[in-house]
Design an enzyme around this catalytic site. Structure first.
Site, PDB file in Angstrom:
ATOM      1  N   GLU A  88       0.840  -1.218   0.000  1.00 47.08           N
ATOM      2  CA  GLU A  88       0.000   0.000   0.000  1.00 47.08           C
ATOM      3  C   GLU A  88       0.870   1.262   0.000  1.00 47.08           C
ATOM      4  O   GLU A  88       0.539   2.246  -0.651  1.00 47.08           O
ATOM      5  CB  GLU A  88      -0.972   0.005   1.182  1.00 47.08           C
ATOM      6  CG  GLU A  88      -1.893  -1.217   1.278  1.00 47.08           C
ATOM      7  CD  GLU A  88      -2.582  -1.595  -0.023  1.00 47.08           C
ATOM      8  OE1 GLU A  88      -2.771  -0.734  -0.898  1.00 47.08           O
ATOM      9  OE2 GLU A  88      -2.924  -2.792  -0.174  1.00 47.08           O
ATOM     10  N   TYR A 124      -1.581  -7.962 -11.311  1.00 41.72           N
ATOM     11  CA  TYR A 124      -0.594  -7.845 -10.237  1.00 41.72           C
ATOM     12  C   TYR A 124       0.730  -8.507 -10.625  1.00 41.72           C
ATOM     13  O   TYR A 124       1.794  -7.908 -10.543  1.00 41.72           O
ATOM     14  CB  TYR A 124      -1.117  -8.501  -8.950  1.00 41.72           C
ATOM     15  CG  TYR A 124      -2.133  -7.664  -8.209  1.00 41.72           C
ATOM     16  CD1 TYR A 124      -3.434  -7.520  -8.703  1.00 41.72           C
ATOM     17  CD2 TYR A 124      -1.830  -7.025  -7.018  1.00 41.72           C
ATOM     18  CE1 TYR A 124      -4.379  -6.763  -8.031  1.00 41.72           C
ATOM     19  CE2 TYR A 124      -2.767  -6.263  -6.326  1.00 41.72           C
ATOM     20  CZ  TYR A 124      -4.035  -6.140  -6.834  1.00 41.72           C
ATOM     21  OH  TYR A 124      -4.965  -5.378  -6.166  1.00 41.72           O
TER      22      TYR A 124
HETATM   23  N1  BES Z   1      -5.848  -1.105  -4.653  1.00 43.40           N
HETATM   24  C1  BES Z   1      -5.889  -2.440  -4.170  1.00 43.40           C
HETATM   25  C2  BES Z   1      -7.260  -2.882  -3.726  1.00 43.40           C
HETATM   26  C3  BES Z   1      -8.343  -2.769  -4.769  1.00 43.40           C
HETATM   27  C4  BES Z   1      -8.108  -3.062  -6.106  1.00 43.40           C
HETATM   28  C5  BES Z   1      -9.614  -2.378  -4.399  1.00 43.40           C
HETATM   29  C6  BES Z   1      -9.139  -2.924  -7.040  1.00 43.40           C
HETATM   30  C7  BES Z   1     -10.633  -2.252  -5.316  1.00 43.40           C
HETATM   31  C8  BES Z   1     -10.395  -2.531  -6.654  1.00 43.40           C
HETATM   32  C9  BES Z   1      -4.881  -2.648  -3.027  1.00 43.40           C
HETATM   33  O1  BES Z   1      -3.704  -1.929  -3.177  1.00 43.40           O
HETATM   34  C10 BES Z   1      -4.490  -4.103  -3.015  1.00 43.40           C
HETATM   35  O2  BES Z   1      -3.914  -4.556  -3.967  1.00 43.40           O
HETATM   36  N2  BES Z   1      -4.814  -4.811  -1.934  1.00 43.40           N
HETATM   37  C11 BES Z   1      -4.489  -6.211  -1.766  1.00 43.40           C
HETATM   38  C12 BES Z   1      -3.357  -6.392  -0.805  1.00 43.40           C
HETATM   39  C13 BES Z   1      -2.015  -6.550  -1.388  1.00 43.40           C
HETATM   40  C14 BES Z   1      -0.996  -6.956  -0.339  1.00 43.40           C
HETATM   41  C15 BES Z   1      -1.899  -7.361  -2.632  1.00 43.40           C
HETATM   42  C16 BES Z   1      -5.671  -6.928  -1.161  1.00 43.40           C
HETATM   43  O3  BES Z   1      -6.587  -6.261  -0.680  1.00 43.40           O
HETATM   44  O4  BES Z   1      -5.665  -8.135  -1.128  1.00 43.40           O
HETATM   45 ZN    ZN Z   2      -2.514  -2.609  -4.775  1.00 36.11          ZN
END
Ligand code: BES
Ligand code: ZN
Length: 610
Positions: free
Chosen positions: A301, A389
């Site tokens: 984050e 990702y």
């Molecule tokens: N920005 C994302 C969360 C997100 C993406 C919310 C698309 C809504 C739509 C956040 O940065 C994220 O990737 N969170 C991951 C955690 C991370 C350690 C990979 C999650 O929530 O699992």
């Molecule tokens: Zn993210």
């Protein structure tokens, strides 16, 4: 507050966004000024938003996005403006078309949110960690901000914002913005009023608010953590390395441009692991384990402070630019602080998930391209997968290996600086890589297969497959298990959480009830404090109909709502009659505790027939 100086003509975003009704070439919002009151009993917010905009001399209308909002009136300079709210088009909601006066660059919309606004979760006292006060939080990404604020909800239409938020006197409000005035707010007309200001231009999905009984713990000079009082100390202990991470991020990618970096620990129903709201990362309480084993989430984050928040995907087709660059940077921050073993482990686990996702997408190979066109009916949430990702981060890793770390890092520093507070398209980024990183050497760019990586399907074979020494140790023990050794004879004493996750993910199937009992007795997996470990174990339990884990399954699904840890378990359960009964029973009881996004996803799972 004033609009940005030096702007009077709308400069439309660089690429059309199918998920907005806005016509930014005619009139484009530049500043959002919120004046809202929380109403916990009705689970709504009401008040007004004043929008400052740029327009062409010919513009007669401005178009906003909204979904399920009740718009009472629109005014400009005290005079009413005519407006229409179009039909609800589902995913993207309704267009609000406002007739503009001949002159003027400001208007005010008076409105109330719906009780089922997707961006808002109002939690009853019983749904919080402390069980003493209610809670409210917002989630804007990807296209949900329009369910609590009428505005031009496109990541390519950046805005500054300020806000005045009225909450019950015993609660505190925090936002993805700087706090103005007294820390504890001001008492006024029976409310506690908090004032905020975000002077940097951000995409609307990063406007965020949380209201609850919040304590604060300082972590470092510009870092701290907000949490319910009952978890504040544990949170401060868990996130003790935060300041170091910011320093590592700056050493890699240039100055941290947002002032403070604080973390807010949400109640258990928070649907994500984390959300990169500027100045205030939102984090799931599942990240608090006691042993700092989930801090990669903070590295992730925090990395969005450069990739995503500073330079933002122009449309949701470019989402991989946000998440791919961030996952790559997350690993670089981890490497800087914890060393290559930890970073390699993280990278390798992600790579394995990418392989699994590639299998899952065999029937829809077009979805394995990093950049792919989206239709207005395509939910950007469906692009949240290992392609964006990890194929994304692998693309950046390939670039690093092709050109060398030093040159690649310098390119990224220049990229973040040169495009700070701007949007980026996949096409433009590819152009920058070719020109700036490869210096116009087309042969080199061709050899690196840049276009194939970004616009093509699958994983090009110049990918750099990660390797992990620590996972090799686990593989040795997996072999022991496969050849019939008892769990008690395996060497697991030094394993960290990631090693356990790898072990459970790769455990040979199927398992007999006796084997499952032996493992659970030996390693107490049903009781694991680490939700990621327990999640992997419960998937095995669900697939093998292991009765000994039913209590743990029920508890896991009804005490936290992180989608990543909930949805796959429901999917595993509904695959058998044994499991479907459990899934339906748990969901019936736990539904009111889930975030609307989580509940919607589970409903979709339960609706699938075997
Ligand atoms: N920005 C994302 C969360 C997100 C993406 C919310 C698309 C809504 C739509 C956040 O940065 C994220 O990737 N969170 C991951 C955690 C991370 C350690 C990979 C999650 O929530 O699992
Ligand atoms: Zn993210």
């Amino acid at each position: 507050m004033k609009p940005i100086a030096g702007r009077s003509e709308p400069t439309p975003p660089v690429k059309a966004d199918v998920h907005t009704h806005a016509r930014p070439g005619e009139a484009i919002v530049r500043h959002v000024s919120l004046d809202l009151t929380t109403d916990f009993p009705s689970r709504t917010m009401n008040g007004s938003v004043t929008l400052t905009f740029d327009r062409t001399p010919e513009a007669t209308q401005i178009v906003l996005d909204s979904k399920s909002l009740l718009i009472e009136r629109v005014t400009s300079g005290g005079r009413p403006l005519a407006f229409t709210v179009g039909p609800d088009e589902g995913l993207i909601g309704s267009a609000v078309t406002i007739e503009l006066p001949e002159k003027g660059d400001e208007l005010t919309v008076v409105y109330t949110t719906a009780a089922d606004a997707m961006a808002l979760q109002f939690l009853a006292t019983s749904q919080t960690a402390g069980k003493k006060a209610p809670f409210l939080f917002t989630q804007g990404e990807a296209i949900l901000t329009r369910t609590w604020i009428p505005l031009q909800d496109s990541p390519g239409i950046r805005i500054t914002y300020d806000a005045k938020i009225r909450v019950p006197v015993d609660l505190r409000a925090v936002m993805s913005a700087g706090h103005v005035g007294k820390d504890e707010g001001e008492l006024l007309d029976g409310y506690r009023v908090f004032t905020f200001d975000m002077p940097e231009r951000i995409p609307p999905y990063l406007i965020a608010l949380a209201v609850g009984d919040l304590a604060f713990r300082k972590l470092g000079g510009r870092t701290g953590v907000y949490a319910e009082p009952s978890v504040a100390d544990a949170a401060a202990h868990e996130f003790a390395d935060t300041e170091k991470m910011v320093v590592a991020g700056e050493a890699l990618y240039g100055p941290y441009r947002w002032g403070r970096y604080d973390i807010l620990v949400l109640p258990p129903s928070f649907p994500f692991g984390g959300m990169e709201n500027p100045r205030l990362t939102f984090a799931s309480p599942t990240s608090i384990v006691g042993d700092r084993s989930m801090v990669s989430l903070i590295a992730h984050e925090l990395a969005h402070s450069w990739s995503g928040n500073l330079v933002t995907n122009a449309t949701w087709s470019d989402f991989w630019l946000n998440e791919g660059a961030t996952e790559y940077a997350e690993n670089r921050i981890l490497e800087a602080i914890y060393g290559t073993d930890v970073a390699d482990l993280n990278t390798t686990l992600a790579w394995q998930e990418l392989s699994a996702t590639m299998e899952d997408l065999q029937k829809t190979p077009e979805r394995t391209a990093l950049s792919h066109p989206l239709l207005v009916t395509d939910d950007p949430d469906d692009s949240v997968n290992a392609i964006a990702y990890t194929k994304g981060s692998s693309f950046f890793r390939m670039l690093e290996h092709t050109i060398g770390r030093e040159k690649f890092d310098a390119f990224m520093v220049r990229y973040f600086d040169g495009h700070a507070f701007q949007s980026m398209t996949s096409e433009r980024f590819v152009g920058l890589v070719k020109e700036q990183l490869f210096g116009g050497d087309t042969a080199m760019a061709d050899a690196a297969r840049i276009d194939e990586w970004v616009f093509g399907r699958g994983i090009p074979d110049n990918s750099v497959e990660p390797k992990s020494r620590l996972l090799a140790q686990v593989d040795t023990q997996l072999t022991e298990l496969t050849t019939g050794q008892a769990p008690s004879t395996l060497e697991t004493a030094t394993w960290n959480a990631a090693q356990w996750i790898h072990f459970l993910k790769n455990m040979p199937e199927p398992r007999t009830p006796e084997q499952l009992v032996a493992m659970d007795t030996q390693w107490r997996l049903s009781q694991s404090k680490n939700r990621a470990i327990r999640f992997e174990w419960l998937r095995i339990a669900a697939k093998n109909r292991y009765d000994g884990a039913v209590a743990s399954l029920e508890e896991h699904l009804s005490t936290q709502g992180r989608r990543r840890y909930v949805i796959p378990v429901y999917k595993d359960l509904v695959a058998t009659d044994w499991g479907r009964a459990i899934a339906e029973r748990v969901f019936a009881a736990a539904r009111p505790t889930y975030h609307p996004l989580t509940a919607r996803s589970i409903e979709q799972v339960l609706a699938t027939k075997n």
